[in-house]
Motif scaffolding. Structure first.
Motif, PDB file in Angstrom:
ATOM      1  N   ASN A  94       0.727  -1.112  -0.019  1.00 42.12           N
ATOM      2  CA  ASN A  94      -0.227  -0.086   0.141  1.00 42.12           C
ATOM      3  C   ASN A  94       0.979   1.149   0.082  1.00 42.12           C
ATOM      4  OD1 ASN A  94      -3.039   0.685   1.889  1.00 42.12           O
ATOM      5  ND2 ASN A  94      -2.296   1.864   0.045  1.00 42.12           N
ATOM      6  N   SER A  95       2.033   1.118   0.797  1.00 40.66           N
ATOM      7  CA  SER A  95       2.865   2.347   0.776  1.00 40.66           C
ATOM      8  C   SER A  95       3.407   2.664  -0.697  1.00 40.66           C
ATOM      9  CB  SER A  95       3.809   2.213   1.991  1.00 40.66           C
ATOM     10  OG  SER A  95       4.751   1.129   1.700  1.00 40.66           O
ATOM     11  N   GLY A  96       3.579   1.789  -1.496  1.00 40.54           N
ATOM     12  CA  GLY A  96       3.840   1.967  -2.813  1.00 40.54           C
ATOM     13  C   GLY A  96       2.920   2.205  -4.013  1.00 40.54           C
ATOM     14  N   HIS A  97       1.689   2.422  -3.506  1.00 41.68           N
ATOM     15  CA  HIS A  97       0.692   2.678  -4.567  1.00 41.68           C
ATOM     16  C   HIS A  97       0.820   3.887  -5.294  1.00 41.68           C
ATOM     17  CE1 HIS A  97      -1.094  -1.209  -3.308  1.00 41.68           C
ATOM     18  NE2 HIS A  97      -2.091  -0.595  -3.036  1.00 41.68           N
ATOM     19  N   TRP A  98       1.296   4.907  -4.650  1.00 35.51           N
ATOM     20  CA  TRP A  98       1.738   6.028  -5.518  1.00 35.51           C
ATOM     21  C   TRP A  98       2.599   6.067  -6.622  1.00 35.51           C
ATOM     22  CZ3 TRP A  98       6.900   8.291  -6.162  1.00 35.51           C
ATOM     23  CH2 TRP A  98       7.491   7.439  -5.555  1.00 35.51           C
ATOM     24  N   THR A  99       3.347   5.060  -6.958  1.00 33.00           N
ATOM     25  CA  THR A  99       4.276   4.635  -7.851  1.00 33.00           C
ATOM     26  C   THR A  99       3.479   4.512  -9.213  1.00 33.00           C
ATOM     27  OG1 THR A  99       4.654   2.512  -7.581  1.00 33.00           O
ATOM     28  CG2 THR A  99       5.986   3.983  -6.158  1.00 33.00           C
ATOM     29  N   GLN A 100       2.527   3.992  -9.118  1.00 35.12           N
ATOM     30  CA  GLN A 100       1.522   3.810 -10.412  1.00 35.12           C
ATOM     31  C   GLN A 100       1.696   5.257 -11.278  1.00 35.12           C
ATOM     32  OE1 GLN A 100      -2.004   2.471  -8.401  1.00 35.12           O
ATOM     33  NE2 GLN A 100      -2.053   0.884  -9.980  1.00 35.12           N
ATOM     34  N   ASP A 101       1.457   6.277 -10.553  1.00 37.17           N
ATOM     35  CA  ASP A 101       1.505   7.588 -11.172  1.00 37.17           C
ATOM     36  C   ASP A 101       2.406   8.672 -11.042  1.00 37.17           C
ATOM     37  OD1 ASP A 101      -1.425   6.985 -12.609  1.00 37.17           O
ATOM     38  OD2 ASP A 101      -1.989   6.867 -10.245  1.00 37.17           O
ATOM     39  N   GLY A 102       3.374   8.216  -9.923  1.00 34.88           N
ATOM     40  CA  GLY A 102       4.122   9.143  -9.628  1.00 34.88           C
ATOM     41  C   GLY A 102       5.670   8.845  -9.736  1.00 34.88           C
ATOM     42  N   ALA A 103       5.876   7.528 -10.248  1.00 29.41           N
ATOM     43  CA  ALA A 103       7.239   7.099 -10.465  1.00 29.41           C
ATOM     44  C   ALA A 103       7.625   6.568 -11.922  1.00 29.41           C
ATOM     45  CB  ALA A 103       7.584   5.955  -9.536  1.00 29.41           C
ATOM     46  N   VAL A 104       8.718   6.803 -12.267  1.00 28.69           N
ATOM     47  CA  VAL A 104       8.859   6.242 -13.708  1.00 28.69           C
ATOM     48  C   VAL A 104       8.543   4.787 -14.045  1.00 28.69           C
ATOM     49  CG1 VAL A 104      10.851   6.085 -15.593  1.00 28.69           C
ATOM     50  CG2 VAL A 104      10.967   8.130 -13.986  1.00 28.69           C
ATOM     51  N   THR A 105       8.754   4.024 -13.187  1.00 26.36           N
ATOM     52  CA  THR A 105       8.318   2.757 -13.045  1.00 26.36           C
ATOM     53  C   THR A 105       7.685   2.335 -11.849  1.00 26.36           C
ATOM     54  OG1 THR A 105      10.537   2.163 -14.453  1.00 26.36           O
ATOM     55  CG2 THR A 105       9.291  -0.073 -13.903  1.00 26.36           C
ATOM     56  N   SER A 106       6.681   1.815 -11.896  1.00 23.78           N
ATOM     57  CA  SER A 106       5.666   1.476 -10.597  1.00 23.78           C
ATOM     58  C   SER A 106       6.268   0.289  -9.958  1.00 23.78           C
ATOM     59  CB  SER A 106       4.245   1.279 -11.183  1.00 23.78           C
ATOM     60  OG  SER A 106       4.016  -0.193 -11.567  1.00 23.78           O
ATOM     61  N   GLN A 107       6.001   0.213  -8.543  1.00 25.85           N
ATOM     62  CA  GLN A 107       6.286  -0.866  -7.948  1.00 25.85           C
ATOM     63  C   GLN A 107       5.851  -2.273  -8.696  1.00 25.85           C
ATOM     64  OE1 GLN A 107       4.511  -1.603  -4.146  1.00 25.85           O
ATOM     65  NE2 GLN A 107       2.625  -0.748  -4.727  1.00 25.85           N
ATOM     66  N   PHE A 108       4.632  -2.177  -9.211  1.00 28.50           N
ATOM     67  CA  PHE A 108       4.028  -3.437  -9.828  1.00 28.50           C
ATOM     68  C   PHE A 108       4.624  -3.972 -11.218  1.00 28.50           C
ATOM     69  CE2 PHE A 108       0.576  -1.079  -7.798  1.00 28.50           C
ATOM     70  CZ  PHE A 108       0.176  -1.805  -6.696  1.00 28.50           C
ATOM     71  N   ALA A 109       5.211  -2.864 -11.940  1.00 22.48           N
ATOM     72  CA  ALA A 109       5.966  -3.154 -13.087  1.00 22.48           C
ATOM     73  C   ALA A 109       7.393  -3.634 -12.617  1.00 22.48           C
ATOM     74  CB  ALA A 109       6.218  -1.903 -14.109  1.00 22.48           C
ATOM     75  N   ASN A 110       8.006  -3.119 -11.553  1.00 34.86           N
ATOM     76  CA  ASN A 110       9.218  -3.497 -11.205  1.00 34.86           C
ATOM     77  C   ASN A 110       9.205  -4.973 -10.661  1.00 34.86           C
ATOM     78  OD1 ASN A 110      11.594  -2.299 -11.972  1.00 34.86           O
ATOM     79  ND2 ASN A 110      11.500  -0.564 -10.517  1.00 34.86           N
ATOM     80  N   HIS A 111       8.025  -5.119  -9.842  1.00 33.95           N
ATOM     81  CA  HIS A 111       7.946  -6.735  -9.300  1.00 33.95           C
ATOM     82  C   HIS A 111       7.849  -7.731 -10.498  1.00 33.95           C
ATOM     83  CE1 HIS A 111       6.872  -9.531  -6.190  1.00 33.95           C
ATOM     84  NE2 HIS A 111       6.011  -9.925  -7.193  1.00 33.95           N
ATOM     85  N   VAL A 112       7.067  -7.420 -11.354  1.00 32.93           N
ATOM     86  CA  VAL A 112       6.983  -8.490 -12.647  1.00 32.93           C
ATOM     87  C   VAL A 112       8.211  -8.534 -13.350  1.00 32.93           C
ATOM     88  CG1 VAL A 112       5.981  -8.658 -15.122  1.00 32.93           C
ATOM     89  CG2 VAL A 112       4.554  -7.773 -12.985  1.00 32.93           C
ATOM     90  N   ARG A 113       8.914  -7.397 -13.248  1.00 32.35           N
ATOM     91  CA  ARG A 113      10.534  -7.550 -14.009  1.00 32.35           C
ATOM     92  C   ARG A 113      11.291  -8.278 -13.157  1.00 32.35           C
ATOM     93  NH1 ARG A 113      12.347  -1.921 -16.737  1.00 32.35           N
ATOM     94  NH2 ARG A 113      10.537  -1.230 -17.470  1.00 32.35           N
ATOM     95  N   ALA A 114      11.117  -8.430 -11.867  1.00 34.43           N
ATOM     96  CA  ALA A 114      12.095  -8.748 -10.830  1.00 34.43           C
ATOM     97  C   ALA A 114      11.627 -10.567 -10.911  1.00 34.43           C
ATOM     98  CB  ALA A 114      12.076  -8.100  -9.310  1.00 34.43           C
ATOM     99  N   VAL A 115      10.520 -10.824 -10.730  1.00 36.20           N
ATOM    100  CA  VAL A 115      10.122 -12.212 -10.684  1.00 36.20           C
ATOM    101  C   VAL A 115      10.438 -12.875 -11.860  1.00 36.20           C
ATOM    102  CG1 VAL A 115       8.519 -11.928  -8.971  1.00 36.20           C
ATOM    103  CG2 VAL A 115       7.805 -11.981 -11.316  1.00 36.20           C
ATOM    104  N   LEU A 116      10.738 -12.216 -13.227  1.00 34.71           N
ATOM    105  CA  LEU A 116      10.916 -12.779 -14.488  1.00 34.71           C
ATOM    106  C   LEU A 116      12.657 -12.605 -14.592  1.00 34.71           C
ATOM    107  CD1 LEU A 116       7.845 -11.951 -16.489  1.00 34.71           C
ATOM    108  CD2 LEU A 116       8.539 -14.093 -15.849  1.00 34.71           C
ATOM    109  N   ASP A 117      13.229 -11.931 -13.770  1.00 36.31           N
ATOM    110  CA  ASP A 117      14.878 -11.522 -13.900  1.00 36.31           C
ATOM    111  C   ASP A 117      14.997 -10.944 -15.283  1.00 36.31           C
ATOM    112  OD1 ASP A 117      17.204 -11.577 -13.043  1.00 36.31           O
ATOM    113  OD2 ASP A 117      17.807 -13.561 -13.796  1.00 36.31           O
TER     114      ASP A 117
END
Length: 380
Positions: free
Chosen positions: A272-295
């Motif tokens: 929840n503390s990372g939801h701001w990244t959807q619109d406020g960061a270059v890469t959201s926490q969700f996009a980076n989580h997908v990238r990380a689990v796929l290496d």
């Protein structure tokens, strides 16, 4: 070209938003959900309805996936070890995830690596809790937590006396006692780490709680000295490395009145503390989580604006939130609304809004107004 299939265990809003982040990359998702009505089950095309606590169900689900990840930490650790033994990639793996599943294990590991924590120990009964309170010299109040299963204030008790300490022991599970920290605010350091050790850190945020539930997140945390913010980011990155985390890690922190930063909780999933990244960061926490689990190489975590504020939308007595869109969107064309497809119930997280800009007071007011209007707390 065959794109990988990410298996997501848990059908909540975190899975819904992680799936959304994978769509532009062509990543396919398979979901293990409790019911067809769950938030993510409404939008993911490949859904298996089943019990994540059943090993055979997990095995059958995992056979169609290239990697398994989670939107909660409740899958039994022994089941994840069984999947790994059968050659199924699990990220984060059970050796890391257990630190988010069991607060006693987490505290022991954080002690071992020298991470700053509140004074704590496992207690056996109310009398032992009273002894713990006396050991620190401050006496009551103290905090008692069940070591497994708590979230959003559940499984946590503010205890003022030995008599108050009875309820936490009724469930028959281990109980962790912690000192009541004299803190000025709660912070969160969000980081993402890939299997080969690449890691990124988002700006440290301030997390404001109401009745034990996250209400508002401000990115970056206002008036946080640069060196203290850097220390918090370094601490979160070190914890991710020491624990072998793959994916997103949220380190919830206390900023104390005497200038220290102490680790409160860990979450190994988008948070929840990372939801701001959807619109406020270059890469959201969700996009980076997908990238990380796929290496895959991780994306830029830097903010897009000077300030971003996330406000949770909680259910109230006004169930038709869609009617509020007209007012909120007309009043603030830059407003970003994220709803989870949940039935509106009082106090339930049903969505969040993000606002951003150069003036913090303005950004805060816009976020709070929209969240309160959608809830029905205000009508103009």
């Amino acid at each position: 070209m065959t794109f990988p299939v990410v298996g997501m265990v848990g059908g909540g809003q975190l899975a819904r938003m992680t799936h959304e982040a994978g769509i532009p990359l062509g990543i396919r998702f398979r979901l293990l959900s409790d019911t067809p009505q769950d938030s993510a089950a409404q939008v993911v095309s490949d859904v298996v309805i089943g019990d994540y606590r059943d090993l055979d169900t997990l095995r059958d689900f995992a056979r169609g996936c290239d990697v398994i990840t989670f939107d909660h930490e409740h899958v039994p650790t022994e089941h994840l070890r069984a999947l790994e033994a059968e050659g199924i990639p699990v990220r984060p793996g059970p050796d890391a995830l257990v630190h988010a599943q069991d607060k006693g294990v987490m505290r022991a590991k954080l002690d071992a690596i020298g991470a700053p924590c509140p004074r704590h120990r496992i207690v056996a009964d109310p009398a032992d809790a009273a002894a713990f309170a006396a050991e620190g010299g401050g006496g009551f109040p103290i905090i008692l937590k069940t070591v497994r299963g708590g979230y959003d204030g559940k499984g946590v008790w503010f205890v003022r006396s030995e008599e108050d300490a009875r309820d936490p022991f009724l469930a028959g599970v281990p109980v962790l006692a912690e000192e009541k920290v004299d803190f000025v605010r709660e912070l969160a350091a969000n980081v993402v780490r890939s299997p080969h050790g690449q890691a990124v850190a988002y700006p440290v945020v301030e997390s404001r709680q109401v009745d034990g539930v996250c209400d508002t997140v401000i990115a970056p945390a206002p008036d946080l000295p640069e060196e203290r913010a850097l220390d918090a980011q370094r601490l979160a990155l070190r914890i991710a490395d020491e624990l072998g985390v793959v994916g997103h890690l949220a380190v919830e922190l206390f900023e104390t009145r005497d200038g220290r930063v102490l680790v409160n909780e860990l979450a190994m999933r988008p948070h929840n503390s990372g939801h701001w990244t959807q619109d406020g960061a270059v890469t959201s926490q969700f996009a980076n989580h997908v990238r990380a689990v796929l290496d895959l190489p991780l994306g830029d975590p830097r903010p897009r604006a000077r300030w971003t504020v996330m406000a949770n939308v909680l259910g109230g007595d006004y169930p038709d939130m869609y009617q509020g869109y007209l007012h909120c969107m007309a009043r603030d064309p830059q407003l970003k609304i994220h709803m989870y497809g949940k039935d509106v119930k009082p106090g339930r997280k049903v969505g969040h809004v993000n606002t951003y800009g150069d003036d913090l007071d303005d950004v805060l007011e816009r976020a709070r107004h929209a969240a309160d209007y959608l809830r029905g707390t205000i009508v103009e």
